[in-house]
Design an enzyme around this catalytic site. Sequence first.
Site, mmCIF file in Angstrom:
data_model
loop_
_atom_site.group_PDB
_atom_site.id
_atom_site.type_symbol
_atom_site.label_atom_id
_atom_site.label_comp_id
_atom_site.label_asym_id
_atom_site.label_seq_id
_atom_site.Cartn_x
_atom_site.Cartn_y
_atom_site.Cartn_z
ATOM 1 N N LYS A 83 4.899 4.615 -4.201
ATOM 2 C CA LYS A 83 5.287 5.779 -5.013
ATOM 3 C C LYS A 83 6.790 5.700 -5.273
ATOM 4 O O LYS A 83 7.577 5.582 -4.322
ATOM 5 C CB LYS A 83 4.946 7.040 -4.225
HETATM 6 O O1 G3P Z 1 2.772 14.962 -3.687
HETATM 7 C C1 G3P Z 1 3.444 15.542 -4.732
HETATM 8 C C2 G3P Z 1 3.029 16.953 -5.094
HETATM 9 O O2 G3P Z 1 1.648 17.098 -5.060
HETATM 10 C C3 G3P Z 1 3.801 18.028 -4.428
HETATM 11 O O3 G3P Z 1 3.226 19.308 -4.551
HETATM 12 O O4 G3P Z 1 3.055 21.684 -3.908
HETATM 13 O O5 G3P Z 1 5.046 20.349 -3.157
HETATM 14 O O6 G3P Z 1 4.779 21.008 -5.531
HETATM 15 P P1 G3P Z 1 4.087 20.646 -4.285
#
Ligand code: G3P
Length: 217
Positions: A83
Site C-alpha cells: 500500500k
Molecule cells: O484503510 C483505510 C481506510 O479504510 C480508513 O478508514 O475510517 O479511518 O477513514 P477511516
Amino acid sequence: MKFFVDTADTAEIRDLAETGLLDGVTTNPSLVHKAGRDFLEVVKEIAAIVPGPVSAEVVALDHDGMMREAEILRKIADNVTIKVPLTIDGLKTCRQLTGDGTMVNVTLCFTANQALLAAKAGATFISPFVGRHDDIGFDGMQIISEIRQIYDNYDFATQILVASVRHPVHVLQSALIGADVMTAPPAVIRQLFKHPLTDRGIEGFLADWAKTGQKIG
Ligand code: G3P
C-alpha cells in the site's frame, strides 16, 4: 463485489474468514497501532489466514525508502499487497512494483483525477476514502461513480476498492455503482447480516415449531 475487512485484529479476521465471505484484508499504520502488535508479525499471520490480497502500508515518503520497505513486506508472502500513498513518489513506487508483478494498493485517494493517475501508474487497487469525504461535508460516493466511469471509458484494469466505509449504506451504494471491492471494519460487515425482521421471523418460527413437539433427526 469483493469484501475485504479493514483491520489488523487477527481474531476478528479469523472469525470473519470462517463465513467464507472474506476476499482480502486491508491494514494501515493506525490499525496496526490499534492492534498493538509487531507489524511484520501481524502481516505474516493475516496473510496465512486469508489467501486473498493483504494490504500492508509503507511509511517512507520517498521512492527509495518506499522500495526498501516494500522489499521487506513483499517477501512475507505472495498475497501481500503493498500500500502506497497517492503522491508522486508513491506512484513511482507503484509503477516499479507492479512492473515486477507485485500487487499495489494506492491509498489516500480523494479525487477521480488522483484515481486516473493511479490507474496510469498500473495500480492493482485504488482506495478512495468515502467516509473521510463525508466527514467534511462532501459526497464520497460521488467520486466512486466518477472513477467507475473513467475506468470504464478507458478499460483500466485497476480495481476500485472503496475504503473508509462507515456503514451498510456505503456498501450498498458501492455495489450499485459497480465498485470492484469494498473494505469495511468488522462491525460494519457484521451489520450487513442483521435485520430486525430476520430476528423476529426466527423467533416466530421457533415458537411455532416448539408447539408442533417435533424434532429434525
Ligand atoms: O484503510 C483505510 C481506510 O479504510 C480508513 O478508514 O475510517 O479511518 O477513514 P477511516
